[in-house]
Design a protein around this motif. Structure first.
Motif, PDB file in Angstrom:
ATOM      1  N   THR A 179      10.204  11.416   6.756  1.00 34.38           N
ATOM      2  CA  THR A 179      11.308  12.335   7.009  1.00 34.38           C
ATOM      3  C   THR A 179      10.736  13.723   7.278  1.00 34.38           C
ATOM      4  O   THR A 179       9.558  14.002   7.034  1.00 34.38           O
ATOM      5  CB  THR A 179      12.259  12.392   5.797  1.00 34.38           C
ATOM      6  OG1 THR A 179      11.494  12.754   4.645  1.00 34.38           O
ATOM      7  CG2 THR A 179      12.905  11.046   5.559  1.00 34.38           C
ATOM      8  N   ALA A 180      11.602  14.606   7.755  1.00 28.79           N
ATOM      9  CA  ALA A 180      11.166  15.963   8.081  1.00 28.79           C
ATOM     10  C   ALA A 180      10.542  16.628   6.863  1.00 28.79           C
ATOM     11  O   ALA A 180      11.061  16.539   5.751  1.00 28.79           O
ATOM     12  CB  ALA A 180      12.342  16.784   8.592  1.00 28.79           C
ATOM     13  N   GLY A 181       9.413  17.260   7.071  1.00 25.49           N
ATOM     14  CA  GLY A 181       8.762  18.021   6.014  1.00 25.49           C
ATOM     15  C   GLY A 181       7.657  17.281   5.292  1.00 25.49           C
ATOM     16  O   GLY A 181       7.005  17.852   4.423  1.00 25.49           O
ATOM     17  N   TYR A 182       7.400  16.016   5.672  1.00 24.04           N
ATOM     18  CA  TYR A 182       6.381  15.242   4.974  1.00 24.04           C
ATOM     19  C   TYR A 182       5.448  14.577   5.978  1.00 24.04           C
ATOM     20  O   TYR A 182       5.804  14.357   7.139  1.00 24.04           O
ATOM     21  CB  TYR A 182       7.037  14.197   4.071  1.00 24.04           C
ATOM     22  CG  TYR A 182       7.801  14.831   2.940  1.00 24.04           C
ATOM     23  CD1 TYR A 182       7.178  15.115   1.730  1.00 24.04           C
ATOM     24  CD2 TYR A 182       9.141  15.182   3.100  1.00 24.04           C
ATOM     25  CE1 TYR A 182       7.871  15.730   0.690  1.00 24.04           C
ATOM     26  CE2 TYR A 182       9.841  15.804   2.071  1.00 24.04           C
ATOM     27  CZ  TYR A 182       9.198  16.074   0.876  1.00 24.04           C
ATOM     28  OH  TYR A 182       9.872  16.686  -0.133  1.00 24.04           O
ATOM     29  N   ARG A 183       4.249  14.235   5.495  1.00 25.11           N
ATOM     30  CA  ARG A 183       3.225  13.740   6.406  1.00 25.11           C
ATOM     31  C   ARG A 183       2.320  12.728   5.698  1.00 25.11           C
ATOM     32  O   ARG A 183       2.520  12.407   4.528  1.00 25.11           O
ATOM     33  CB  ARG A 183       2.375  14.903   6.923  1.00 25.11           C
ATOM     34  CG  ARG A 183       1.625  15.641   5.832  1.00 25.11           C
ATOM     35  CD  ARG A 183       0.908  16.869   6.363  1.00 25.11           C
ATOM     36  NE  ARG A 183       0.269  17.621   5.300  1.00 25.11           N
ATOM     37  CZ  ARG A 183      -0.934  17.354   4.797  1.00 25.11           C
ATOM     38  NH1 ARG A 183      -1.616  16.328   5.272  1.00 25.11           N
ATOM     39  NH2 ARG A 183      -1.455  18.082   3.829  1.00 25.11           N
ATOM     40  N   ASP A 184       1.327  12.246   6.436  1.00 24.32           N
ATOM     41  CA  ASP A 184       0.363  11.226   6.026  1.00 24.32           C
ATOM     42  C   ASP A 184       1.053   9.867   5.927  1.00 24.32           C
ATOM     43  O   ASP A 184       2.274   9.765   6.046  1.00 24.32           O
ATOM     44  CB  ASP A 184      -0.337  11.591   4.716  1.00 24.32           C
ATOM     45  CG  ASP A 184      -1.210  12.842   4.853  1.00 24.32           C
ATOM     46  OD1 ASP A 184      -1.642  13.111   5.992  1.00 24.32           O
ATOM     47  OD2 ASP A 184      -1.451  13.517   3.842  1.00 24.32           O
ATOM     48  N   THR A 185       0.277   8.833   5.716  1.00 26.96           N
ATOM     49  CA  THR A 185       0.812   7.473   5.822  1.00 26.96           C
ATOM     50  C   THR A 185       1.834   7.153   4.749  1.00 26.96           C
ATOM     51  O   THR A 185       2.776   6.406   4.988  1.00 26.96           O
ATOM     52  CB  THR A 185      -0.336   6.454   5.739  1.00 26.96           C
ATOM     53  OG1 THR A 185      -1.061   6.651   4.510  1.00 26.96           O
ATOM     54  CG2 THR A 185      -1.291   6.613   6.906  1.00 26.96           C
ATOM     55  N   GLN A 186       1.671   7.728   3.550  1.00 29.44           N
ATOM     56  CA  GLN A 186       2.592   7.409   2.463  1.00 29.44           C
ATOM     57  C   GLN A 186       3.677   8.472   2.282  1.00 29.44           C
ATOM     58  O   GLN A 186       4.557   8.307   1.440  1.00 29.44           O
ATOM     59  CB  GLN A 186       1.815   7.237   1.154  1.00 29.44           C
ATOM     60  CG  GLN A 186       0.847   6.050   1.175  1.00 29.44           C
ATOM     61  CD  GLN A 186       0.037   5.965  -0.114  1.00 29.44           C
ATOM     62  OE1 GLN A 186      -0.363   6.990  -0.665  1.00 29.44           O
ATOM     63  NE2 GLN A 186      -0.219   4.760  -0.574  1.00 29.44           N
ATOM     64  N   CYS A 187       3.585   9.548   3.053  1.00 29.30           N
ATOM     65  CA  CYS A 187       4.605  10.605   3.035  1.00 29.30           C
ATOM     66  C   CYS A 187       4.738  11.275   1.669  1.00 29.30           C
ATOM     67  O   CYS A 187       5.819  11.718   1.271  1.00 29.30           O
ATOM     68  CB  CYS A 187       5.963  10.063   3.489  1.00 29.30           C
ATOM     69  SG  CYS A 187       5.924   9.291   5.127  1.00 29.30           S
TER      70      CYS A 187
ATOM     71  N   ASP B  52       0.792  -1.230   0.000  1.00 30.69           N
ATOM     72  CA  ASP B  52       0.000   0.000   0.000  1.00 30.69           C
ATOM     73  C   ASP B  52       0.825   1.281   0.000  1.00 30.69           C
ATOM     74  O   ASP B  52       0.272   2.380   0.044  1.00 30.69           O
ATOM     75  CB  ASP B  52      -0.945   0.005   1.196  1.00 30.69           C
ATOM     76  CG  ASP B  52      -0.239  -0.265   2.520  1.00 30.69           C
ATOM     77  OD1 ASP B  52       1.002  -0.105   2.572  1.00 30.69           O
ATOM     78  OD2 ASP B  52      -0.927  -0.647   3.495  1.00 30.69           O
ATOM     79  N   GLY B  53       2.164   1.162  -0.028  1.00 25.72           N
ATOM     80  CA  GLY B  53       2.991   2.355  -0.097  1.00 25.72           C
ATOM     81  C   GLY B  53       3.149   3.093   1.218  1.00 25.72           C
ATOM     82  O   GLY B  53       3.722   4.178   1.258  1.00 25.72           O
ATOM     83  N   VAL B  54       2.659   2.508   2.315  1.00 30.52           N
ATOM     84  CA  VAL B  54       2.729   3.177   3.616  1.00 30.52           C
ATOM     85  C   VAL B  54       4.162   3.146   4.157  1.00 30.52           C
ATOM     86  O   VAL B  54       4.872   2.146   4.027  1.00 30.52           O
ATOM     87  CB  VAL B  54       1.766   2.494   4.615  1.00 30.52           C
ATOM     88  CG1 VAL B  54       2.019   2.975   6.040  1.00 30.52           C
ATOM     89  CG2 VAL B  54       0.322   2.795   4.221  1.00 30.52           C
ATOM     90  N   CYS B  55       4.587   4.268   4.728  1.00 32.24           N
ATOM     91  CA  CYS B  55       5.880   4.327   5.423  1.00 32.24           C
ATOM     92  C   CYS B  55       5.634   3.931   6.874  1.00 32.24           C
ATOM     93  O   CYS B  55       5.124   4.736   7.668  1.00 32.24           O
ATOM     94  CB  CYS B  55       6.471   5.730   5.331  1.00 32.24           C
ATOM     95  SG  CYS B  55       6.895   6.252   3.645  1.00 32.24           S
ATOM     96  N   LYS B  56       6.001   2.710   7.223  1.00 31.99           N
ATOM     97  CA  LYS B  56       5.575   2.159   8.510  1.00 31.99           C
ATOM     98  C   LYS B  56       6.228   2.848   9.704  1.00 31.99           C
ATOM     99  O   LYS B  56       5.673   2.830  10.799  1.00 31.99           O
ATOM    100  CB  LYS B  56       5.850   0.663   8.548  1.00 31.99           C
ATOM    101  CG  LYS B  56       4.993  -0.104   7.558  1.00 31.99           C
ATOM    102  CD  LYS B  56       4.776  -1.532   7.974  1.00 31.99           C
ATOM    103  CE  LYS B  56       3.673  -2.153   7.131  1.00 31.99           C
ATOM    104  NZ  LYS B  56       3.356  -3.521   7.532  1.00 31.99           N
ATOM    105  N   ASN B  57       7.408   3.431   9.516  1.00 34.38           N
ATOM    106  CA  ASN B  57       8.082   4.089  10.631  1.00 34.38           C
ATOM    107  C   ASN B  57       7.977   5.607  10.568  1.00 34.38           C
ATOM    108  O   ASN B  57       8.669   6.313  11.288  1.00 34.38           O
ATOM    109  CB  ASN B  57       9.555   3.676  10.665  1.00 34.38           C
ATOM    110  CG  ASN B  57       9.721   2.210  10.998  1.00 34.38           C
ATOM    111  OD1 ASN B  57       9.033   1.692  11.873  1.00 34.38           O
ATOM    112  ND2 ASN B  57      10.619   1.535  10.302  1.00 34.38           N
ATOM    113  N   GLY B  58       7.113   6.096   9.689  1.00 35.93           N
ATOM    114  CA  GLY B  58       6.906   7.528   9.620  1.00 35.93           C
ATOM    115  C   GLY B  58       7.686   8.182   8.487  1.00 35.93           C
ATOM    116  O   GLY B  58       8.338   7.516   7.673  1.00 35.93           O
TER     117      GLY B  58
END
Length: 664
Positions: free
Chosen positions: A512-520, A504-510
């Motif tokens: 990097t700085a400046g980006y948000r939501d599950t897929q960043c 699903d493209g989710v970044c499981k550990n969050g």
């Protein structure tokens, strides 16, 4: 103070107000909305639209899971194209209810996830496994026959009749097995049959025990016992293979022939002719039977039965039949071999080994029938390719591995089944979820929409589930890719340069700085920056700060980003304090740090907003008149005239200058 109209502000009202809440006019000097912004906008001037992924008052709300990552309405947050799989509601914030998943939450979970948990609301996968009796990512595939339990990893007992219960392995016992509830104990010595309920015969040869399966005595029976389980005792002369029966009467007269007419001879293992084999019947309509009668009858049996009849109401020709039917036999001679399995004049030649029951014609040794898998007069020819069994009448399945033909005796494929087939005879197709030779391989479980793979190749003919690739759909997407056919690129902004989840493209550990939501994919909402977008930009930034480190150009009058909390030092003004003040402010005062203006005026002959224009006194004659023109000069242009001080025009051949009232 200038009064601006039509929601404008600033010097000469040349700037348009932003999106102040409910259309309230902004401050005519600064443009500030003073109260709040309309939903979808932020900033002091309410002129910054919510950036991707945020909406509502002050852009404080995060968009839901709009379909295909479409942006929500910046004001209302509504998703106009629908929701991503696993979510519902106008704003796509709500996960599917337990037991539902997928697009519009329209699919039901299998109901077989471990611990009665619901499947994953996005794709229906049971993330912690299946309940006993089911397998596959969706726990929608029942255990194939022969397996049971969690993930179908337990094998049914060999003693089960057919297959066992796919959940707990319970089964009905096959012959030769016992042990409730899984039939995993072989029959003890001297017992046989289902649940080992039957006691073996005591008459097996060499005092052997019987087979626990059928109770047969594999080494034969003790004399004088016979039968499959050696439970029948021979009480008279034993059976044998008969070759010829000879009948002789006492007197050779025609009347005796008519008494004998119509007789029958049977060979039987019992004293009932109905259970025997009709060896001969007198059917002649003209000739009378011989009184010294002989016939060949190759048959195994224990009794020779002579039978004749005269049935009432039945017409018998008086020229052939005599009533009643009398038996006037003098001698009955039966010739044959007493032992079974032999033939020849002295009954000392063994019948061919493949004769059925080891019985053959006692004269020429031809088999009276062949065992399974053999044919020919002496049963020494194997069944033709593709056939097996008794009389070679059964057809092979045609699914043996390596294009083999089946075993001509049993019909089984001795080297296993070709791809897509299983069981002893290779006549059953693979169960869903398995494939290959003997169905020994398990499908990847990642075929699209939970379909089963090809039972022959294991390929997923309809494609792979998102996150997987390859013909078998057994390979996860390469790092940096995800989704259907691994065509989607990860955002590249997962924390620690990790790849996103391949499904699903989710970044499981969050992020990097400046980006948000599950897929960043989305940068921080305008006005925020840093890890998890928790840091707030300085309100003294000229524009929105950098979403990663918060740096920005400072508003006029301020310096030292990212905080921009330091006022311009004396002598400097403007954005980032990057401009130097004029030296011409009155009394050598410093300029206004915001706009560079000399708030108390210019010194000497200097003028302009920032006192950067010098005015020279003209050496020319000033004519004072009572016209609207304050000062007039006739002649050449005065030296050092300044466009900001004097305005000039020409009428005929005369030039005129007028002092600009703004500088008086």
């Amino acid at each position: 103070m200038t009064e601006c109209k039509n929601r404008t502000y600033g010097l000469k009202c040349i700037y348009k107000c932003g999106h102040c809440l409910n259309g309230v006019p902004c401050d005519v000097e600064t443009g500030s909305c003073g109260t709040e912004c309309d939903p979808g906008y932020l900033g002091d001037l309410c002129d910054k639209a919510c950036e991707n992924g945020s909406y509502g008052p002050s852009c404080n709300f995060t968009c839901g899971h709009c379909l295909n990552r479409e942006l929500c309405d910046k004001g209302t947050g509504m998703c106009s194209t629908g929701c991503d799989p696993g979510y519902f509601g106008d704003r796509c914030h709500e996960e599917c209810l337990p037991g539902m998943f997928g697009t519009n939450c329209s699919y039901f979970c299998s109901g077989h996830c471990s611990h009665n948990e619901s499947c994953y609301h996005v794709d229906g996968i049971c993330k912690i496994g299946c309940t006993a009796g089911y397998r596959g990512n969706y726990c929608d595939i029942v255990c194939e026959p022969g397996f049971y339990g969690i993930n179908c990893k337990e094998k049914c007992s060999k003693g089960c009749q057919d297959s066992c219960n796919r959940i707990d392995g319970f089964c009905r016992c096959n012959a030769g097995w016992t042990g409730f509830p899984k039939c995993n104990i072989e029959c003890p010595s001297n017992f046989f049959g289902i649940d080992c309920r039957h006691l073996c015969s005591d008459h097996c040869g060499n005092n052997d025990t019987c087979s626990g399966y059928y109770g047969t005595c594999d080494g034969g029976c003790q004399e004088p016992f016979i039968g499959r389980i050696c439970d029948h005792q021979i009480r008279a002369q034993g059976p044998g293979t008969l070759a010829r029966i000879i009948l002789t009467t006492r007197f050779g007269v025609e009347r005796q022939q008519r008494h004998l007419a119509g007789f029958s001879l049977y060979i039987s293992n019992t004293s009932r002719r109905e259970e025997g084999f009709l060896c001969y019947k007198d059917l002649s309509t003209l000739e009378l039977p011989d009184l010294d009668f002989s016939t060949r009858c190759i048959k195994y049996g224990r009794f020779v039965i002579f039978y004749n009849e005269r049935i009432g109401q039945t017409f018998y020709s008086s020229s052939r039949y005599e009533n009643p039917a009398l038996t006037e036999l003098c001698d009955v001679v039966v010739r044959g071999c007493y032992q079974t399995g032999v033939y020849g004049y002295s009954c000392n030649i063994n019948c061919p080994i493949n004769c059925q029951g080891r019985r053959c014609d006692i004269v020429n040794g031809y088999c009276l029938g062949c065992t399974e898998g053999w044919s020919g007069s002496k049963c020494n020819q194997a069944c033709p390719s593709g056939w097996y069994g008794l009389e070679c009448k059964l057809s092979c399945s045609g699914n043996c591995r390596y294009s083999d033909t089946c075993n001509h005796v049993t019909g089984r494929c001795d080297r296993g089944c070709t791809s897509g087939w299983k069981d002893y005879y290779c006549d059953k197709q693979c169960d869903p979820g398995t494939y290959g030779p003997n169905c020994e391989n398990t499908c990847s479980g990642h075929c699209f929409n939970g379909t089963s793979c090809s039972i022959v190749t294991g390929n997923c003919d309809n494609g792979c589930y998102p996150g997987y690739t390859g013909d078998l759909c057994d390979t996860e997407c390469l790092p940096g890719y995800f989704g259907m056919r691994c065509r989607d690129n990860c955002s590249g902004h997962c924390l620690h340069n990790q790849s996103c989840h391949h499904v699903d493209g989710v970044c499981k550990n969050g992020c990097t700085a400046g980006y948000r939501d599950t897929q960043c994919f989305n940068i921080c909402t305008p006005g925020f920056y840093g890890m998890k977008c928790k840091e707030t930009c300085s309100h003294r930034c000229l524009e929105i700060c950098n979403h990663i480190d918060g740096f920005c150009s400072c508003a006029p009058g301020w310096m030292e980003p990212p905080t921009c909390n330091t006022e311009c030092p004396d002598g400097f003004f403007g954005v980032d304090c990057g401009f130097q003040c004029s030296d011409n402010c009155v009394n050598n005062e410093t300029c206004n740090r915001f706009e560079g203006t000399c708030d108390r005026g210019c010194q000497g002959s200097y003028s302009g907003l920032i006192c950067d224009h010098q005015v020279f006194s003209p050496s020319f004659k000033v004519l004072v008149t009572y016209k609207e023109v304050d000062c007039e000069h006739e002649g050449p242009s005065p030296a050092g005239s300044h466009d900001g001080l004097l305005e000039k025009w020409k009428e005929k051949d005369t030039l005129y200058w007028k002092r600009n009232k703004e500088y008086i």
